[in-house]
Motif scaffolding. Structure first.
Motif, PDB file in Angstrom:
ATOM      1  N   PRO A  70      46.720  45.845  33.590  1.00  0.00           N
ATOM      2  CA  PRO A  70      46.698  45.307  34.951  1.00  0.00           C
ATOM      3  C   PRO A  70      45.281  45.083  35.452  1.00  0.00           C
ATOM      4  O   PRO A  70      44.354  45.796  35.079  1.00  0.00           O
ATOM      5  CB  PRO A  70      47.383  46.399  35.782  1.00  0.00           C
ATOM      6  CG  PRO A  70      48.146  47.216  34.803  1.00  0.00           C
ATOM      7  CD  PRO A  70      47.387  47.135  33.518  1.00  0.00           C
ATOM      8  N   LEU A  71      45.140  44.098  36.315  1.00  0.00           N
ATOM      9  CA  LEU A  71      43.857  43.816  36.951  1.00  0.00           C
ATOM     10  C   LEU A  71      43.898  44.378  38.362  1.00  0.00           C
ATOM     11  O   LEU A  71      44.764  44.013  39.159  1.00  0.00           O
ATOM     12  CB  LEU A  71      43.586  42.309  36.989  1.00  0.00           C
ATOM     13  CG  LEU A  71      42.294  41.889  37.686  1.00  0.00           C
ATOM     14  CD1 LEU A  71      41.073  42.410  36.934  1.00  0.00           C
ATOM     15  CD2 LEU A  71      42.244  40.386  37.833  1.00  0.00           C
ATOM     16  N   VAL A  72      42.982  45.282  38.674  1.00  0.00           N
ATOM     17  CA  VAL A  72      42.875  45.853  40.012  1.00  0.00           C
ATOM     18  C   VAL A  72      42.098  44.877  40.882  1.00  0.00           C
ATOM     19  O   VAL A  72      41.009  44.425  40.513  1.00  0.00           O
ATOM     20  CB  VAL A  72      42.157  47.221  39.975  1.00  0.00           C
ATOM     21  CG1 VAL A  72      41.924  47.752  41.376  1.00  0.00           C
ATOM     22  CG2 VAL A  72      42.948  48.214  39.130  1.00  0.00           C
ATOM     23  N   ARG A 105      38.394  34.262  45.037  1.00  0.00           N
ATOM     24  CA  ARG A 105      38.231  35.542  44.365  1.00  0.00           C
ATOM     25  C   ARG A 105      37.212  35.453  43.253  1.00  0.00           C
ATOM     26  O   ARG A 105      36.840  34.364  42.813  1.00  0.00           O
ATOM     27  CB  ARG A 105      39.557  36.093  43.874  1.00  0.00           C
ATOM     28  CG  ARG A 105      40.127  35.412  42.655  1.00  0.00           C
ATOM     29  CD  ARG A 105      41.500  35.933  42.375  1.00  0.00           C
ATOM     30  NE  ARG A 105      41.607  36.559  41.075  1.00  0.00           N
ATOM     31  CZ  ARG A 105      42.743  36.987  40.559  1.00  0.00           C
ATOM     32  NH1 ARG A 105      43.854  36.908  41.256  1.00  0.00           N
ATOM     33  NH2 ARG A 105      42.778  37.518  39.372  1.00  0.00           N
ATOM     34  N   LEU A 106      36.769  36.615  42.794  1.00  0.00           N
ATOM     35  CA  LEU A 106      35.845  36.727  41.671  1.00  0.00           C
ATOM     36  C   LEU A 106      36.276  37.911  40.821  1.00  0.00           C
ATOM     37  O   LEU A 106      37.080  38.736  41.259  1.00  0.00           O
ATOM     38  CB  LEU A 106      34.397  36.887  42.155  1.00  0.00           C
ATOM     39  CG  LEU A 106      34.031  38.118  42.995  1.00  0.00           C
ATOM     40  CD1 LEU A 106      33.824  39.367  42.157  1.00  0.00           C
ATOM     41  CD2 LEU A 106      32.773  37.833  43.794  1.00  0.00           C
ATOM     42  N   HIS A 107      35.732  37.980  39.603  1.00  0.00           N
ATOM     43  CA  HIS A 107      35.973  39.116  38.718  1.00  0.00           C
ATOM     44  C   HIS A 107      34.617  39.708  38.364  1.00  0.00           C
ATOM     45  O   HIS A 107      33.638  38.981  38.191  1.00  0.00           O
ATOM     46  CB  HIS A 107      36.681  38.686  37.438  1.00  0.00           C
ATOM     47  CG  HIS A 107      38.075  38.205  37.662  1.00  0.00           C
ATOM     48  ND1 HIS A 107      39.025  38.229  36.687  1.00  0.00           N
ATOM     49  CD2 HIS A 107      38.703  37.691  38.738  1.00  0.00           C
ATOM     50  CE1 HIS A 107      40.163  37.751  37.140  1.00  0.00           C
ATOM     51  NE2 HIS A 107      39.978  37.407  38.401  1.00  0.00           N
ATOM     52  N   PHE A 108      34.577  41.040  38.231  1.00  0.00           N
ATOM     53  CA  PHE A 108      33.332  41.711  37.871  1.00  0.00           C
ATOM     54  C   PHE A 108      33.627  42.882  36.947  1.00  0.00           C
ATOM     55  O   PHE A 108      34.771  43.314  36.809  1.00  0.00           O
ATOM     56  CB  PHE A 108      32.580  42.191  39.123  1.00  0.00           C
ATOM     57  CG  PHE A 108      33.219  43.357  39.822  1.00  0.00           C
ATOM     58  CD1 PHE A 108      32.830  44.666  39.537  1.00  0.00           C
ATOM     59  CD2 PHE A 108      34.206  43.167  40.770  1.00  0.00           C
ATOM     60  CE1 PHE A 108      33.420  45.741  40.190  1.00  0.00           C
ATOM     61  CE2 PHE A 108      34.802  44.233  41.427  1.00  0.00           C
ATOM     62  CZ  PHE A 108      34.403  45.526  41.130  1.00  0.00           C
ATOM     63  N   ALA A 109      32.564  43.381  36.300  1.00  0.00           N
ATOM     64  CA  ALA A 109      32.653  44.577  35.469  1.00  0.00           C
ATOM     65  C   ALA A 109      31.802  45.663  36.100  1.00  0.00           C
ATOM     66  O   ALA A 109      30.675  45.407  36.536  1.00  0.00           O
ATOM     67  CB  ALA A 109      32.175  44.296  34.046  1.00  0.00           C
ATOM     68  N   ASP A 110      32.361  46.880  36.152  1.00  0.00           N
ATOM     69  CA  ASP A 110      31.597  48.029  36.636  1.00  0.00           C
ATOM     70  C   ASP A 110      30.708  48.530  35.492  1.00  0.00           C
ATOM     71  O   ASP A 110      30.758  47.985  34.380  1.00  0.00           O
ATOM     72  CB  ASP A 110      32.535  49.101  37.188  1.00  0.00           C
ATOM     73  CG  ASP A 110      33.332  49.847  36.127  1.00  0.00           C
ATOM     74  OD1 ASP A 110      33.097  49.673  34.910  1.00  0.00           O
ATOM     75  OD2 ASP A 110      34.224  50.625  36.519  1.00  0.00           O
ATOM     76  N   ASN A 114      34.822  48.252  33.054  1.00  0.00           N
ATOM     77  CA  ASN A 114      36.134  47.953  33.638  1.00  0.00           C
ATOM     78  C   ASN A 114      36.060  46.638  34.395  1.00  0.00           C
ATOM     79  O   ASN A 114      35.150  46.422  35.191  1.00  0.00           O
ATOM     80  CB  ASN A 114      36.557  49.051  34.626  1.00  0.00           C
ATOM     81  CG  ASN A 114      36.853  50.349  33.940  1.00  0.00           C
ATOM     82  OD1 ASN A 114      37.696  50.412  33.063  1.00  0.00           O
ATOM     83  ND2 ASN A 114      36.157  51.401  34.346  1.00  0.00           N
ATOM     84  N   GLU A 115      37.032  45.768  34.160  1.00  0.00           N
ATOM     85  CA  GLU A 115      37.103  44.516  34.904  1.00  0.00           C
ATOM     86  C   GLU A 115      37.971  44.711  36.136  1.00  0.00           C
ATOM     87  O   GLU A 115      39.089  45.214  36.048  1.00  0.00           O
ATOM     88  CB  GLU A 115      37.691  43.394  34.042  1.00  0.00           C
ATOM     89  CG  GLU A 115      37.751  42.071  34.782  1.00  0.00           C
ATOM     90  CD  GLU A 115      38.259  40.911  33.944  1.00  0.00           C
ATOM     91  OE1 GLU A 115      38.439  39.822  34.510  1.00  0.00           O
ATOM     92  OE2 GLU A 115      38.470  41.102  32.728  1.00  0.00           O
ATOM     93  N   LEU A 116      37.437  44.321  37.281  1.00  0.00           N
ATOM     94  CA  LEU A 116      38.153  44.339  38.548  1.00  0.00           C
ATOM     95  C   LEU A 116      37.957  42.994  39.212  1.00  0.00           C
ATOM     96  O   LEU A 116      37.070  42.228  38.833  1.00  0.00           O
ATOM     97  CB  LEU A 116      37.629  45.439  39.474  1.00  0.00           C
ATOM     98  CG  LEU A 116      37.884  46.887  39.039  1.00  0.00           C
ATOM     99  CD1 LEU A 116      36.744  47.392  38.191  1.00  0.00           C
ATOM    100  CD2 LEU A 116      38.039  47.765  40.254  1.00  0.00           C
ATOM    101  N   GLY A 117      38.768  42.715  40.205  1.00  0.00           N
ATOM    102  CA  GLY A 117      38.623  41.487  40.973  1.00  0.00           C
ATOM    103  C   GLY A 117      38.435  41.801  42.438  1.00  0.00           C
ATOM    104  O   GLY A 117      38.752  42.894  42.903  1.00  0.00           O
ATOM    105  N   VAL A 118      37.886  40.848  43.163  1.00  0.00           N
ATOM    106  CA  VAL A 118      37.769  40.936  44.617  1.00  0.00           C
ATOM    107  C   VAL A 118      38.234  39.613  45.172  1.00  0.00           C
ATOM    108  O   VAL A 118      37.851  38.555  44.667  1.00  0.00           O
ATOM    109  CB  VAL A 118      36.315  41.196  45.078  1.00  0.00           C
ATOM    110  CG1 VAL A 118      36.259  41.342  46.591  1.00  0.00           C
ATOM    111  CG2 VAL A 118      35.724  42.410  44.396  1.00  0.00           C
TER     112      VAL A 118
END
Length: 139
Positions: A70-72, A105-110, A114-118
């Motif tokens: 899943p994508l958070v 929206r965008l996607h980023f890595a911490d 970990n890939e997350l979206g905003v």
């Protein structure tokens, strides 16, 4: 986990991280998150409501989770400012902001990968645009 837990509702999101201190610094700097430490290998993510409830956690592991699953998605009132905060905190933008029917929206890595979206709603985009226009007119 939260004060208002509801039967069968999403209630808690746990991220596997390879450096707990670096992850806490990143999420505190980029998003203003607060944590409750539970020993050297786990920190809960405290609810922004400030009621002491928990909405997730950071679990220390030797290796990151495999890609997939899943994508958070996090929400932002100002996606451009959030993009900048992610980069300033040491995150990597994986997918630049793009439009979708509900907004952008965008996607980023911490720091642990970990890939997350905003995402940001159409309404927030309009409010942000009006605010920037007003600031330009005043300035």
């Amino acid at each position: 986990m939260t004060a208002s837990s509801q039967h069968h509702a999403l209630d808690y999101v746990e991220l596997v991280v390879t450096d707990l201190d670096a992850a806490k610094r990143f999420f505190t700097t980029a998003f203003g998150w607060s944590f409750q430490d539970y020993g050297p290998g786990y920190a809960s993510i405290l609810s922004p409501r400030g009621d002491g409830s928990e909405v997730g956690g950071l679990l220390l592991a030797d290796a990151p989770r495999p890609v997939g699953g899943p994508l958070v998605l996090l929400y932002s009132d100002d996606l451009d400012a959030t993009r900048e905060a992610i980069q300033d905190a040491g995150g990597r933008i994986l997918q630049e902001p793009y439009a979708f029917p509900g907004g952008r929206r965008l996607h980023f890595a911490d720091p642990s990968g970990n890939e997350l979206g905003v995402w940001s709603s159409q309404e927030a985009l309009q409010i942000t645009a009006r605010g920037r226009m007003s600031a330009r007119l005043r300035g």
